[in-house]
Design a protein around this motif. Sequence first.
Motif, short mmCIF file in Angstrom:
data_model
loop_
_atom_site.label_atom_id
_atom_site.label_comp_id
_atom_site.label_asym_id
_atom_site.label_seq_id
_atom_site.Cartn_x
_atom_site.Cartn_y
_atom_site.Cartn_z
N THR A 1 0.84 -1.21 0.00
CA THR A 1 0.00 0.00 0.00
C THR A 1 0.87 1.25 0.00
OG1 THR A 1 -0.18 -0.20 2.41
CG2 THR A 1 -2.02 -1.04 1.10
N ASN A 2 2.00 1.17 0.66
CA ASN A 2 2.94 2.29 0.70
C ASN A 2 3.48 2.61 -0.70
OD1 ASN A 2 6.21 2.97 1.99
ND2 ASN A 2 4.48 4.34 2.01
N LEU A 3 3.83 1.55 -1.45
CA LEU A 3 4.34 1.75 -2.80
C LEU A 3 3.26 2.26 -3.75
CD1 LEU A 3 6.52 -1.49 -3.27
CD2 LEU A 3 7.36 0.86 -3.17
N THR A 4 2.03 1.82 -3.54
CA THR A 4 0.93 2.20 -4.43
C THR A 4 0.53 3.65 -4.25
OG1 THR A 4 0.14 -0.08 -4.34
CG2 THR A 4 -1.41 1.56 -5.17
N ASP A 5 0.77 4.20 -3.07
CA ASP A 5 0.37 5.58 -2.79
C ASP A 5 1.33 6.56 -3.45
OD1 ASP A 5 -1.02 7.72 -1.60
OD2 ASP A 5 0.40 7.78 0.06
N GLY A 6 1.24 6.66 -4.80
CA GLY A 6 2.16 7.53 -5.52
C GLY A 6 1.49 8.50 -6.47
N LEU B 1 -6.71 -11.64 -3.84
CA LEU B 1 -7.37 -11.16 -5.06
C LEU B 1 -7.62 -9.66 -4.99
CD1 LEU B 1 -9.99 -13.97 -5.77
CD2 LEU B 1 -7.85 -13.55 -6.97
N LEU B 2 -8.12 -9.20 -3.85
CA LEU B 2 -8.38 -7.77 -3.68
C LEU B 2 -7.10 -6.95 -3.81
CD1 LEU B 2 -10.84 -7.76 -0.63
CD2 LEU B 2 -11.40 -7.34 -3.02
N SER B 3 -5.99 -7.55 -3.44
CA SER B 3 -4.70 -6.85 -3.45
C SER B 3 -3.93 -7.07 -4.74
CB SER B 3 -3.84 -7.31 -2.25
OG SER B 3 -4.54 -7.17 -1.04
N GLY B 4 -4.62 -7.52 -5.78
CA GLY B 4 -3.94 -7.83 -7.03
C GLY B 4 -3.13 -6.68 -7.59
N LEU B 5 -3.69 -5.47 -7.57
CA LEU B 5 -2.95 -4.31 -8.07
C LEU B 5 -1.78 -3.96 -7.16
CD1 LEU B 5 -5.45 -1.70 -9.53
CD2 LEU B 5 -3.47 -2.71 -10.63
N LEU B 6 -2.00 -4.09 -5.84
CA LEU B 6 -0.91 -3.82 -4.90
C LEU B 6 0.24 -4.79 -5.12
CD1 LEU B 6 -3.04 -3.35 -1.63
CD2 LEU B 6 -2.54 -1.69 -3.42
N PHE B 7 -0.13 -6.06 -5.40
CA PHE B 7 0.88 -7.08 -5.68
C PHE B 7 1.65 -6.73 -6.95
CE2 PHE B 7 1.92 -11.08 -7.92
CZ PHE B 7 2.83 -11.62 -7.01
N ALA B 8 0.93 -6.29 -7.98
CA ALA B 8 1.57 -5.93 -9.25
C ALA B 8 2.53 -4.76 -9.06
CB ALA B 8 0.51 -5.59 -10.29
N GLU B 9 2.13 -3.78 -8.25
CA GLU B 9 2.99 -2.62 -7.98
C GLU B 9 4.29 -3.07 -7.30
OE1 GLU B 9 2.29 0.30 -9.32
OE2 GLU B 9 0.83 1.37 -8.12
N THR B 10 4.15 -3.95 -6.31
CA THR B 10 5.33 -4.44 -5.58
C THR B 10 6.21 -5.30 -6.47
OG1 THR B 10 4.02 -4.46 -3.54
CG2 THR B 10 6.08 -5.69 -3.52
N LEU B 11 5.57 -6.18 -7.23
CA LEU B 11 6.33 -7.07 -8.11
C LEU B 11 7.11 -6.29 -9.15
CD1 LEU B 11 6.91 -10.03 -8.78
CD2 LEU B 11 4.93 -9.99 -10.33
N SER B 12 6.54 -5.19 -9.64
CA SER B 12 7.24 -4.39 -10.64
C SER B 12 8.55 -3.83 -10.09
CB SER B 12 6.35 -3.26 -11.14
OG SER B 12 6.14 -2.27 -10.15
#
Length: 374
Positions: free
Chosen positions: A217-222, A302-313
């Motif tokens: 969530t920290n990485l996604t908050d951009g 599943l709900l965190s799919g986008l958060l996972f993608a942000e971290t994985l990137s």
Amino acid sequence: MDTKVSRSDRRPLSGTALSWGLALLLALGAIALDSYRGNWQTLGDSFTLPWLLTAIASAQIGRWGVPQLRQLKLKQSIRQEGPQAHLQKAGTPTMGGIFFVPLAVAIALIWGYLTPSITGGGLAALWAVSLLTLAYGFIGWLDDWQVIRRRSNDGISPRTKLSLQIGVAFLFCAWAKLNPEFSTQTTVEFPGGWLLPLGTFFWIVAGFVLTAESNATNLTDGLDGLMAGIGAIAFLALAAMVTPAHPSLGLFCACFSGACLGFLAHNRNPAKVFMGDTGSLALGGALASVGILGNVLFGLFLLSGLLFAETLSVILQVSYYKATKNPDGIGKRLFKMTPLHHHFELSGWSELQVVSRFYGVSLILALLALWLNA
């Protein structure tokens, strides 16, 4: 006479329109879920009402809180190596989580004590997730404060931050293991009735989920409104998943969904305030703690799919760069910039296009998680 409107004549999407559209969708979703479960028969069991109350209160307290943050000169420093368009955001107040996170916790606790159906173990669980959320918010506050004090993007060291997160996660897991109502929840349930017993690995899995979710969530908050909107969607869907077995956790999630939506009134593009690590770490901790106690880790994934993608990137970018270093110490990049939302920005998408499309993906993931959970 030709009455067609060309693409260039259409009004561009605004942050206000996007946030109001999201609010309408979530309101309809909350009402539909309450109606489906028959929660309107007992108003205390409804999560539409606390959701709406918290959203309004969060938006209103922001009208007072944002000027206070500006007056205290709690301003955000912008990374020089980030997208150049973001440099104009320098000076925007940060640490906005300091007013909407405690608000959501307070309303959830007060509403929980006023709800007859929430007693004993339910109240204990409500306190547990509330205290963990506040603890993670405090870790974020320490990081934000160091950033502001040093007037740079260097907060507390990554090792210190991770150590504090793991320490709080350990205390939370210890409480869960000692509480009779949750001590047996060491099995991950998958669609189709497949069960994965964790046993002693519960400590590792739960600790990983807590630290990984909060850092994601920290990485996604951009971007303006990105994490606030995704959080509002994810918390409402999580509320629907955990309410049948754990009404107190559903109430907690409903309040945080509303708080994120209310904060979006000030964080939408162009943002008047950022939530900072104070808000983003708290949101991640709240999602993870409810997922653990509610035994819906697969749904949370599943709900965190986008958060996972942000971290994985970020992980892939760093790994690939190190693996392809030439003799001069310069490597290649998989993405134009990470986290992933910056890659799309530098690929030609406007900030609002990135945010709106991420909202759309989050809504699809929420519907998928609810369908599989049902």
